[in-house]
Write a protein that holds these residues in place. Structure first.
Motif, short mmCIF file in Angstrom:
data_model
loop_
_atom_site.label_atom_id
_atom_site.label_comp_id
_atom_site.label_asym_id
_atom_site.label_seq_id
_atom_site.Cartn_x
_atom_site.Cartn_y
_atom_site.Cartn_z
N TYR A 183 -6.50 -2.17 8.89
CA TYR A 183 -5.62 -1.07 8.81
C TYR A 183 -6.60 0.03 8.52
O TYR A 183 -7.79 0.14 8.45
N ILE A 231 -6.82 4.10 7.00
CA ILE A 231 -5.92 5.00 6.18
C ILE A 231 -6.43 6.42 6.64
O ILE A 231 -7.59 6.87 6.83
N ARG A 286 -1.51 11.50 3.26
CA ARG A 286 -2.25 10.24 4.15
C ARG A 286 -1.11 9.20 4.67
O ARG A 286 -0.14 9.02 4.13
N LEU A 292 0.85 -1.21 0.05
CA LEU A 292 -0.07 -0.08 -0.01
C LEU A 292 0.92 1.28 0.03
O LEU A 292 1.74 1.36 0.85
N PRO A 339 0.17 5.15 0.38
CA PRO A 339 -0.73 6.39 0.45
C PRO A 339 -0.31 7.30 -0.38
O PRO A 339 0.72 7.82 -0.64
N VAL A 377 -1.25 5.09 6.72
CA VAL A 377 -1.63 3.74 6.92
C VAL A 377 -1.19 3.49 8.34
O VAL A 377 -0.13 3.38 8.63
#
Length: 98
Positions: free
Chosen positions: A84, A86, A11, A5, A7, A13
């Motif tokens: 998770y 975000i 942002r 992932l 972001p 995570v």
């Protein structure tokens, strides 16, 4: 973190900490009475907010930081069986210093 992932912008995570299983007095809590955790560990960060002059603002949190965030902040996701959250960097209320 098992998944890849990345972001975007400002942002992050976060891997939330587990909800408390027992009260300070020793009472075991059922799943319905557990409060949503408001603490977690940062597992990925974006490059920072894009500023008007075209540069990126520096992130105040880094991977591995433990943070406190608002109760209803961010979006909950599940990746490879792991939970998770975000969040925008602005949703982080504090960084826990060790």
């Amino acid at each position: 973190m098992n998944a890849n992932l990345r972001p975007l912008d400002d942002r992050i995570v976060v891997k939330p900490l587990e909800a408390e299983q027992m009260t300070a007095g020793g009472i075991v809590l059922p799943d319905t009475a557990k409060e949503k955790p408001q603490r977690g560990t940062v597992v990925a960060t974006g490059p920072g907010k894009l500023l008007e002059n075209g540069t990126r603002g520096a992130m105040a949190v880094a991977v591995g930081d433990e943070v406190i965030y608002g109760k209803y902040a961010g979006s909950d996701i599940e990746v490879a069986g792991e939970e998770y959250k975000i969040l925008r960097e602005g949703d982080v209320l504090a960084k826990i210093l060790k």
